[in-house]
Scaffold this motif. Sequence first.
Motif, short mmCIF file in Angstrom:
data_model
loop_
_atom_site.label_atom_id
_atom_site.label_comp_id
_atom_site.label_asym_id
_atom_site.label_seq_id
_atom_site.Cartn_x
_atom_site.Cartn_y
_atom_site.Cartn_z
N HIS A 89 28.11 34.64 26.57
CA HIS A 89 27.78 36.05 26.09
C HIS A 89 27.90 37.33 27.36
N ILE A 90 27.60 36.48 28.08
CA ILE A 90 27.70 37.39 29.66
C ILE A 90 29.21 37.88 29.92
N PRO A 91 29.28 39.75 29.94
CA PRO A 91 30.12 40.23 30.47
C PRO A 91 30.73 39.65 32.02
N VAL A 92 32.17 38.90 32.13
CA VAL A 92 32.62 39.03 33.16
C VAL A 92 33.58 39.70 33.58
N ILE A 93 33.52 41.54 35.42
CA ILE A 93 34.38 41.72 35.06
C ILE A 93 34.90 40.89 36.44
N MET A 94 36.44 40.49 36.32
CA MET A 94 37.08 40.04 38.04
C MET A 94 37.46 41.26 38.72
N LEU A 95 36.85 40.83 39.85
CA LEU A 95 37.03 41.85 40.82
C LEU A 95 37.06 41.78 42.30
#
Length: 151
Positions: A89-95
């Motif tokens: 459920h944790i949003p993941v933003i590729m950086l």
Amino acid sequence: MSDPRVIDILLVEDNVTDVVLTREVFAEASVPNEVHVARDGVEALSFLRREGSYEESPTPDVILLDINMPRMSGLEFLATLKNDPQLRHIPVIMLTTSAAERDVERSYELHANAYITKPVDFGAFSIMMHTFEAFWLSIARLPSVSAKPAI
């Protein structure tokens, strides 16, 4: 109306300079936050699963994830995270510095919530991170603490 609670951010990044820059930008954020750092996917999983020295770690509201790291790449970590019912459920933003189309496509196939290519210039990086803050920490609604599954 903004959420008055502190937003916990897990930065999964092995580059010390990028960690310092990210912390500096978030220190100036208008939204209260705490940046936690894991140097690779293995350490990030320990943090999320509260193993070893991470026994008291919070469940992050959002994860910023680099792709190219030692021991476990960002894509391997993302696949593991999104296959875990207690963590997916944790949003993941590729950086990441990677602008390779295959990395973008693979990230979204593995259910990343966004893909951001890091600018090399500090000024551009700072602007990009403030834009991230404005959207992800102020506009977007993140899962509430009570909605997070117990780990």
